[in-house]
Design an enzyme around this catalytic site. Structure first.
Site, PDB file in Angstrom:
ATOM      1  N   ASN A   1       0.871  -1.173   0.000  1.00 27.87           N
ATOM      2  CA  ASN A   1       0.000   0.000   0.000  1.00 27.87           C
ATOM      3  C   ASN A   1       0.912   1.227   0.000  1.00 27.87           C
ATOM      4  O   ASN A   1       1.476   1.582   1.025  1.00 27.87           O
ATOM      5  CB  ASN A   1      -0.890  -0.043   1.257  1.00 27.87           C
TER       6      ASN A   1
ATOM      7  N   LYS B   1       0.145   4.236  -0.332  1.00 30.33           N
ATOM      8  CA  LYS B   1      -0.506   5.434   0.226  1.00 30.33           C
ATOM      9  C   LYS B   1      -0.268   6.635  -0.696  1.00 30.33           C
ATOM     10  O   LYS B   1      -0.199   6.463  -1.910  1.00 30.33           O
ATOM     11  CB  LYS B   1      -0.031   5.669   1.671  1.00 30.33           C
TER      12      LYS B   1
ATOM     13  N   HIS C   1      -9.489   1.267   4.720  1.00 26.74           N
ATOM     14  CA  HIS C   1      -8.223   1.439   5.440  1.00 26.74           C
ATOM     15  C   HIS C   1      -8.448   2.381   6.629  1.00 26.74           C
ATOM     16  O   HIS C   1      -9.241   3.314   6.543  1.00 26.74           O
ATOM     17  CB  HIS C   1      -7.156   2.008   4.495  1.00 26.74           C
TER      18      HIS C   1
ATOM     19  N   GLU D   1      -6.850   4.789   7.749  1.00 30.53           N
ATOM     20  CA  GLU D   1      -6.644   6.220   7.468  1.00 30.53           C
ATOM     21  C   GLU D   1      -7.879   6.802   6.785  1.00 30.53           C
ATOM     22  O   GLU D   1      -8.244   7.956   7.015  1.00 30.53           O
ATOM     23  CB  GLU D   1      -5.374   6.399   6.613  1.00 30.53           C
TER      24      GLU D   1
ATOM     25  N   GLU E   1      -5.433  -4.852  10.587  1.00 30.63           N
ATOM     26  CA  GLU E   1      -4.403  -3.842  10.814  1.00 30.63           C
ATOM     27  C   GLU E   1      -4.718  -3.072  12.089  1.00 30.63           C
ATOM     28  O   GLU E   1      -5.498  -2.113  12.062  1.00 30.63           O
ATOM     29  CB  GLU E   1      -4.359  -2.858   9.636  1.00 30.63           C
TER      30      GLU E   1
ATOM     31  N   GLY F   1       2.367   2.386  10.809  1.00 28.09           N
ATOM     32  CA  GLY F   1       3.280   3.517  10.683  1.00 28.09           C
ATOM     33  C   GLY F   1       3.995   3.886  11.972  1.00 28.09           C
ATOM     34  O   GLY F   1       4.606   4.941  12.073  1.00 28.09           O
TER      35      GLY F   1
ATOM     36  N   SER G   1       3.350  -2.036  10.349  1.00 26.50           N
ATOM     37  CA  SER G   1       4.794  -2.079  10.594  1.00 26.50           C
ATOM     38  C   SER G   1       5.437  -3.423  10.235  1.00 26.50           C
ATOM     39  O   SER G   1       6.350  -3.892  10.928  1.00 26.50           O
ATOM     40  CB  SER G   1       5.116  -1.698  12.051  1.00 26.50           C
TER      41      SER G   1
HETATM   42  P1  PGA Z   1       2.820   0.407   7.646  1.00 28.98           P
HETATM   43  O1  PGA Z   1       1.347   0.598   7.031  1.00 28.98           O
HETATM   44  O2  PGA Z   1       3.363  -0.878   7.084  1.00 28.98           O
HETATM   45  O3  PGA Z   1       3.588   1.618   7.195  1.00 28.98           O
HETATM   46  O4  PGA Z   1       2.659   0.337   9.125  1.00 28.98           O
HETATM   47  C1  PGA Z   1       0.511  -0.508   6.850  1.00 28.98           C
HETATM   48  C2  PGA Z   1      -0.797  -0.065   6.249  1.00 28.98           C
HETATM   49  O5  PGA Z   1      -1.288   1.009   6.605  1.00 28.98           O
HETATM   50  O6  PGA Z   1      -1.361  -0.770   5.382  1.00 28.98           O
END
Ligand code: PGA
Length: 257
Positions: free
Chosen positions: A10, A12, A96, A98, A168, A174, A215
């Site tokens: 992803n 983003k 997601h 976010e 997640e 993140g 992460s």
């Molecule tokens: P990250 O994000 O691997 O940077 O923690 C995962 C995600 O949001 O899909």
């Protein structure tokens, strides 16, 4: 039940189309060598046509978008419909955290998008997961169960096995603080799959892949892939580095042996 591992990147809101082409040029040869794993890249919309032109089917790399609208067309400024995604992509990330946190997505809008995605034959990767507060209050099972039950309402059981779930935990995204493999595996096996089984029956629930995200890096990926109920990963920041993403995908392949 043999579930083919899936590793999705992803990206983003990162990479211009020129930068995306550069990253793909580093990824395509090594990813092509990695068999027995479904590999998916989810760049920003603007890079999707360019990447589609670069990645023919011989690369064995799927393309996905990170969001879409549930309506098929019309006056929805700034939005993209499922059939537009489907022109270039086979996968779509939905719900997601976010999008839930910053753009007001709810289980209800996720559900509408999920139904539209299935109608247009996309493979949805539906994200669920609890916030830090919810985790610390012991609400993980309740929250994730609700996200599954409401997000997956009124889905035909026959189509359900195509859906991919990504667990997640928001506190792991993140932050560099991944869940442990055992903690994630317990949520997958004791919360998500039983909820899917209630909705779609045990056989269909067993066919649905459940990814872990939050992460994931080349150094912790194997811990997740060794778990019986973890069928792959949704990778954020580590998917922006070719070496890291290739190493994570190789770890998924190694877990098949
Ligand atoms: P990250 O994000 O691997 O940077 O923690 C995962 C995600 O949001 O899909």
């Amino acid at each position: 039940m043999n579930r083919k591992p899936l590793v999705a990147g992803n990206w983003k809101m990162n990479k211009t189309a020129a930068e995306a082409r550069e990253l793909v040029s580093k990824l395509s040869a090594p990813l092509r060598e990695i068999t027995d794993v479904e590999k998916v890249l989810c760049p920003p919309f603007m890079s999707i046509p360019a990447m589609h032109a670069l990645l023919d089917t011989s690369h064995g790399i799927g393309l996905g978008a990170q969001n879409m609208h549930w309506e098929e067309k019309g006056a929805f400024t700034g939005e993209i419909a499922a059939n537009m995604v489907k022109e270039f992509c086979n996968y779509i990330i939905l719900g997601h955290s976010e999008r839930r946190a910053y753009f007001g997505e709810s289980d209800e809008t996720v559900n509408r998008k999920l139904r539209a995605a299935l109608k247009f034959d996309l493979i949805p990767i539906v994200c669920v997961g609890e916030t830090l507060d919810q985790y610390e209050s012991g609400l993980t099972a309740e929250v994730v169960r609700r996200q599954i039950k409401q997000g997956f309402a009124e889905i035909d059981s026959a189509a359900a096995s195509r859906i991919v779930v990504a667990y997640e935990p928001v506190w792991a995204i993140g932050t560099g603080k991944a869940s442990s493999g055992e903690n994630a595996n317990a949520v997958h096996g004791k919360v998500i799959r039983p909820a899917l089984s209630e909705l779609f029956g045990e056989n269909n629930a067993q066919a649905i892949r459940i990814l872990y995200g939050g992460s994931v890096t080349a150094s912790n990926a194997s811990e997740f892939f060794a778990m019986s109920d973890i069928d792959g990963a949704l990778v954020g920041s580590a998917s922006l580095k070719a070496d890291e993403f290739v190493a994570i995908t190789k770890a998924a392949q190694a877990s098949m042996r």
